[in-house]
Structures are given as structure tokens and as C-alpha cells.
Write an enzyme that holds these catalytic residues in place. Structure first.
Site, PDB file in Angstrom:
ATOM      1  N   PHE A  51       7.733 -21.837  80.497  1.00  0.00           N
ATOM      2  CA  PHE A  51       8.960 -22.071  79.759  1.00  0.00           C
ATOM      3  C   PHE A  51      10.177 -21.809  80.642  1.00  0.00           C
ATOM      4  O   PHE A  51      10.199 -20.840  81.407  1.00  0.00           O
ATOM      5  CB  PHE A  51       9.076 -21.129  78.555  1.00  0.00           C
ATOM      6  CG  PHE A  51       7.973 -21.220  77.553  1.00  0.00           C
ATOM      7  CD1 PHE A  51       8.089 -22.037  76.438  1.00  0.00           C
ATOM      8  CD2 PHE A  51       6.812 -20.462  77.703  1.00  0.00           C
ATOM      9  CE1 PHE A  51       7.081 -22.096  75.494  1.00  0.00           C
ATOM     10  CE2 PHE A  51       5.802 -20.509  76.759  1.00  0.00           C
ATOM     11  CZ  PHE A  51       5.928 -21.331  75.653  1.00  0.00           C
ATOM     12  N   ASP A  52      11.198 -22.636  80.498  1.00  0.00           N
ATOM     13  CA  ASP A  52      12.527 -22.269  80.929  1.00  0.00           C
ATOM     14  C   ASP A  52      13.077 -21.278  79.898  1.00  0.00           C
ATOM     15  O   ASP A  52      12.520 -21.136  78.804  1.00  0.00           O
ATOM     16  CB  ASP A  52      13.400 -23.519  81.016  1.00  0.00           C
ATOM     17  CG  ASP A  52      14.833 -23.205  81.422  1.00  0.00           C
ATOM     18  OD1 ASP A  52      15.031 -22.291  82.247  1.00  0.00           O
ATOM     19  OD2 ASP A  52      15.743 -23.871  80.917  1.00  0.00           O
ATOM     20  N   GLY A  53      14.189 -20.614  80.243  1.00  0.00           N
ATOM     21  CA  GLY A  53      14.755 -19.638  79.318  1.00  0.00           C
ATOM     22  C   GLY A  53      15.820 -20.232  78.416  1.00  0.00           C
ATOM     23  O   GLY A  53      15.568 -20.571  77.251  1.00  0.00           O
ATOM     24  N   PHE A  91       8.140 -26.503  79.779  1.00  0.00           N
ATOM     25  CA  PHE A  91       9.242 -26.892  78.909  1.00  0.00           C
ATOM     26  C   PHE A  91      10.584 -26.534  79.550  1.00  0.00           C
ATOM     27  O   PHE A  91      10.785 -25.390  79.986  1.00  0.00           O
ATOM     28  CB  PHE A  91       9.142 -26.175  77.561  1.00  0.00           C
ATOM     29  CG  PHE A  91       7.908 -26.512  76.773  1.00  0.00           C
ATOM     30  CD1 PHE A  91       7.856 -27.660  75.995  1.00  0.00           C
ATOM     31  CD2 PHE A  91       6.799 -25.671  76.797  1.00  0.00           C
ATOM     32  CE1 PHE A  91       6.723 -27.966  75.249  1.00  0.00           C
ATOM     33  CE2 PHE A  91       5.668 -25.965  76.047  1.00  0.00           C
ATOM     34  CZ  PHE A  91       5.624 -27.109  75.281  1.00  0.00           C
TER      35      PHE A  91
END
Length: 305
Positions: A165-167, A278
Site C-alpha cells: 500500500f501507498d500511504g 495500491f
């Protein structure tokens, strides 16, 4: 395999396909909805090629199998629902699900029902499709969703599900990205320093992430077949500390975190080789795709207005 349903089949056909009616499936908070256009590449002929979502779905079925072996009576698991593309031949779709031995819980009957009506019924924590408009509609309706791209990708092992995941704009809201847009890098850094101890608001995929964390907890003292990764452009000073404090404060555990200080995400993602990554920014998704990594775009927040 759990059972599948097709509208107006004869009783013989229902026995053949072992159809389960909608009322016989109890949807849980871990429902994952996948469009058939992401699961398969709809080439000519009866046999479909594996699509970009195939490795992710296959790994989810592995997790379900491991949970069943560990605790046969367990109810918490991923319920996988396939939503056919418009005018999809249901017989061919069901045939290919069987050919690839995918443990799909349910295939929706599309008909004239709008996509959002399907999502409202099954309440997925995640919806995946190659149709950008469908994904935007899902995001706008409050569902976690991402657009996938039919590209070549590196092969994956089936022993561990890896999700990256991106943040900001994915696990967290876009509040800090809005500061960056309005005030530039220095304004962003100052904002994160001032608010280091204030938790970030949560983003569109946080419910899906919580579902993974919940599933991981079922494997206490066992070899967990799920690993999660944070791959963010934030640095390791206040911007990174704020993220870590947010995760800690909200009791959200992540297996590994990479703070890249603006460096290219592609090499790190290639080393991780997640089943899905993502991100809310298309340049990062393009970079992942260039490295053979399966990227999924989350059209949320200021970066996508």
C-alpha cells in the site's frame, strides 16, 4: 469450490453447476468483489487467459484454505465475488473458473442491475476492475476500489499473499497531500512536524487493510500466509514518524514499511513482488508496471481531482 448461480437455469443445470442461491451465502466484512474483466483476459475462444487480478484472487483462495485447515469452524475469511463484465457469457465465465480451479464463492447475475446496486448488496471491502469509471463510481459511493491494468507481470508464489500500500490517499486521507499542493514541500514538512502526534485520518482502503490485519491475527503461533507492506514517498523524519504513530495509535500492524523520501518506488516493489500494489498517483502505478509489478490505481483525493 463454493457454489455459483446463473439466472433461469434448468434444474439439471443447477445440479451440474452446484448453484448456491444468494440467500445461502452469508456475506461477511471480508467480501472482495472482482470484475471478470480484471480476473480474466477475454480473448477469442472458450478458454480465457489469466488476467491481472488472477494472482491476487488465487492467493486469497490459498488464505481461505489455510484458515479452513487451521480452524475448520472459522467464519471470518475472504468471500470472493466475481461480477461479470457487460454482456459476458456466464457459461464461459463459470467454465473458466472451474478450469483454473478457483474457489469462487459467488458469481453475480448482472442483467440490467447497475454496478452500485451489486456493491450495495454485497458490501465489499474492496472492488477491483479494469473499468476506470466503475471504480470511480465505487469510490464516490464510499467503497474501497482500484483500477487494474492488463499488463504482463512477474510470476508469484502461492504460499504467501503479499499486499503493498501507498500511504496518503490510500491507507490515509489526502489531508497532507492537500497541504503539499497548496503550500509546497516546505509547507508539507512543517505541517507534518507540527502535527506529528496527531493521527492522520483514514483513507479509502483502510477497511480492506483492517480485514487483512484481522485475518493475520487468526494465524497466531502459525506461519501466517499474509504479509502487508507500506511503500511511501514520505521520509523518515516527521512525515514518516506521523505515519508510524498513526498506525500504532489505531492498533494497525504492518509487516514492513519503506520510507523512500521521494525515491522511485519501482525497485523496492520489484523486490517485494506483491500480488497487488495500491497507489493514488498514476506515475507511481506506471513505475510499478514498468518493473513487472501489479499496480492498482485508487482514484481518490486531491491527486485525482
Amino acid at each position: 469450490m463454493s457454489n455459483l448461480k446463473r439466472k433461469r437455469q434448468s434444474s439439471t443445470e443447477r445440479r451440474k453447476h452446484k448453484i448456491t442461491t444468494n440467500s445461502e451465502i452469508t456475506m461477511t466484512s471480508f467480501t472482495i468483489a472482482v470484475s471478470s474483466c480484471a480476473l480474466f483476459r477475454h480473448e477469442t475462444g472458450d478458454i480465457y487467459f489469466k488476467g491481472v487480478a488472477f494472482p491476487f484472487v488465487k492467493a486469497l483462495t490459498m488464505v481461505n484454505q489455510r484458515l479452513t485447515e487451521l480452524r475448520p469452524a472459522i467464519k471470518d475469511r475472504c468471500v470472493i465475488v466475481v461480477i461479470p463484465a457487460d454482456r459476458q457469457d456466464m457459461n464461459h465465465l463459470i467454465k473458466n473458473i472451474k478450469i483454473y480451479n478457483l474457489k469462487i464463492d459467488r458469481v453475480e447475475i448482472t442483467g440490467e442491475k447497475p454496478l452500485l446496486d451489486h456493491l450495495k448488496e454485497i458490501k465489499p471491502v474492496l472492488y477491483l476492475s479494469t473499468n476506470p469509471q466503475d471504480v470511480r463510481d465505487a469510490i464516490n459511493a464510499g467503497y474501497g476500489a482500484a483500477t487494474m491494468f492488463q499488463r504482463d507481470y512477474h510470476e508469484h508464489s502461492d504460499d504467501v499473499l503479499r499486499v503493498a500500500f501507498d500511504g496518503d490517499g490510500v491507507l490515509f486521507s489526502d489531508e497532507s497531500e492537500r497541504v503539499y499542493k497548496d503550500q509546497g514541500l516546505q509547507g508539507f514538512l512543517e505541517n507534518e512536524r507540527i502535527n506529528e502526534d496527531r493521527a492522520l485520518e483514514l483513507g479509502p482502503l483502510i477497511t480492506f487493510f483492517k480485514a487483512l490485519v484481522n485475518l493475520q491475527q487468526k494465524f497466531i503461533l502459525q506461519n501466517c500466509p499474509i504479509r502487508t507492506y507500506l511503500v511511501t514517498s514520505r521520509g523518515t523524519t516527521s512525515p514518516g514518524l506521523r505515519v508510524l504513530k498513526t498506525l500504532q495509535g489505531r492498533e494497525l500492524e504492518i509487516n514492513e514499511a519503506f520510507f523512500l523520501s521521494g525515491a522511485h518506488k519501482g525497485p523496492v516493489l520489484k523486490a517485494i513482488n506483491p500480488h497487488i500494489f495500491f497507489d493514488d498517483q498514476t506515475p507511481h502505478i506506471d513505475g510499478a508496471l514498468q518493473y513487472g509489478v501489479i499496480g492498482a490505481h485508487v482514484p481518490y483525493g486531491v491527486r485525482n481531482e
